[in-house]
Scaffold this motif. Sequence first.
Motif, PDB file in Angstrom:
ATOM      1  N   GLU A 188       0.835  -1.198   0.000  1.00  0.00           N
ATOM      2  CA  GLU A 188       0.000   0.000   0.000  1.00  0.00           C
ATOM      3  C   GLU A 188       0.877   1.259   0.000  1.00  0.00           C
ATOM      4  O   GLU A 188       1.995   1.220   0.514  1.00  0.00           O
ATOM      5  CB  GLU A 188      -0.912   0.017   1.246  1.00  0.00           C
ATOM      6  N   PRO A 189       0.396   2.374  -0.602  1.00  0.00           N
ATOM      7  CA  PRO A 189      -0.905   2.512  -1.257  1.00  0.00           C
ATOM      8  C   PRO A 189      -0.876   1.940  -2.669  1.00  0.00           C
ATOM      9  O   PRO A 189       0.079   2.146  -3.404  1.00  0.00           O
ATOM     10  CB  PRO A 189      -1.114   4.031  -1.289  1.00  0.00           C
ATOM     11  N   CYS A 190      -1.931   1.208  -3.036  1.00  0.00           N
ATOM     12  CA  CYS A 190      -1.983   0.585  -4.352  1.00  0.00           C
ATOM     13  C   CYS A 190      -3.432   0.425  -4.782  1.00  0.00           C
ATOM     14  O   CYS A 190      -4.204  -0.310  -4.143  1.00  0.00           O
ATOM     15  CB  CYS A 190      -1.282  -0.765  -4.337  1.00  0.00           C
ATOM     16  N   ARG A 193      -4.348  -3.258  -5.841  1.00  0.00           N
ATOM     17  CA  ARG A 193      -4.562  -4.134  -4.679  1.00  0.00           C
ATOM     18  C   ARG A 193      -5.980  -3.949  -4.143  1.00  0.00           C
ATOM     19  O   ARG A 193      -6.696  -4.931  -3.897  1.00  0.00           O
ATOM     20  CB  ARG A 193      -3.521  -3.807  -3.617  1.00  0.00           C
ATOM     21  N   ARG A 194      -6.384  -2.699  -3.963  1.00  0.00           N
ATOM     22  CA  ARG A 194      -7.727  -2.434  -3.437  1.00  0.00           C
ATOM     23  C   ARG A 194      -8.807  -2.907  -4.410  1.00  0.00           C
ATOM     24  O   ARG A 194      -9.854  -3.407  -4.002  1.00  0.00           O
ATOM     25  CB  ARG A 194      -7.871  -0.938  -3.141  1.00  0.00           C
ATOM     26  N   GLU A 212       3.513  -9.508  -0.440  1.00  0.00           N
ATOM     27  CA  GLU A 212       3.461  -8.168  -1.010  1.00  0.00           C
ATOM     28  C   GLU A 212       4.871  -7.698  -1.332  1.00  0.00           C
ATOM     29  O   GLU A 212       5.848  -8.166  -0.741  1.00  0.00           O
ATOM     30  CB  GLU A 212       2.775  -7.186  -0.057  1.00  0.00           C
TER      31      GLU A 212
END
Length: 290
Positions: A188-190, A193-194, A212
């Motif tokens: 994160e932040p990505c 991914r979210r 990750e």
Amino acid sequence: MADPLDLVHLRTLVAIAETGGFRRAADSLHLSQPTVSQHVRLLEKRLKQSLVVKDGRGSRFTGAGERLVLEARKLLTAQDEVLQRFSVSVPEKLTIGSTEHAADGLLPDLLGALRAAYPEMWVQFRIDRSTSLAESVSKGALDLAVVLGGNADQVGAEVGSLNLKWVAASGWDLSTIDGPISLVAFEEPCGLRRRAIAQLDELGQAVTVSAESGNLDGVLAGTRAGLGIALLPFYGAVPEGLREITDLPAMGAIDVRLVARRGLDTEVEDAAVDAVSAHFAGRRRLQGVA
């Protein structure tokens, strides 16, 4: 002494008047629409007057807004004349960033186009993640950056797109999964991914981030090792050692955008936008996509 008006906010107001709306102004300035709205609100707060009000499904300038647009044009013209007298039209060095996903094949085309247009310019590249590149452009540490979009607060000019695919090691089989799906993702932040977690959650699948990494090579290595599935953007074929997982819903494409630092010569920015757009258009033709 009264606080000065922000010239950036005034330029946004003039762009709204000249383009006919917030969305068009955002596109012309390479800003997000929420940012354009914020500039107007800050001007209204500073002047303690309404400048733009809703009018049906659109908006219109108030009397104070129309007067401010006239004065803003004078101020911005004066500022532009001063900058033109004291600035070099084309920088001697250009620093360009690119996300790992878009760099393959793109950077040679971009370098060739810029060298053809500006043979005396030294071009330097940096490969990094989209979030880091966009932040570097906003701070002035990079002149241009090719980044992935897919966020609500879009910036820059859209220049192409990449297909999103679920991929996993050759032996991975969704039907054998009993329990949470293991996901290999960027740190994160990505946004990817979210997006992956949200899609699996929507399908009623529990998700565990099993591995990750801060870079693409790490995500690919973890996926090849069978640590889980990954959602990644690709130009074309899936890399060796991986296979596309078609048991999950197709995720479409993610847009690729080019962002420029404030104050960069517009001719240089336009040359880069044209080169990157032509690159992606060429790849679509090769793939038989209209």
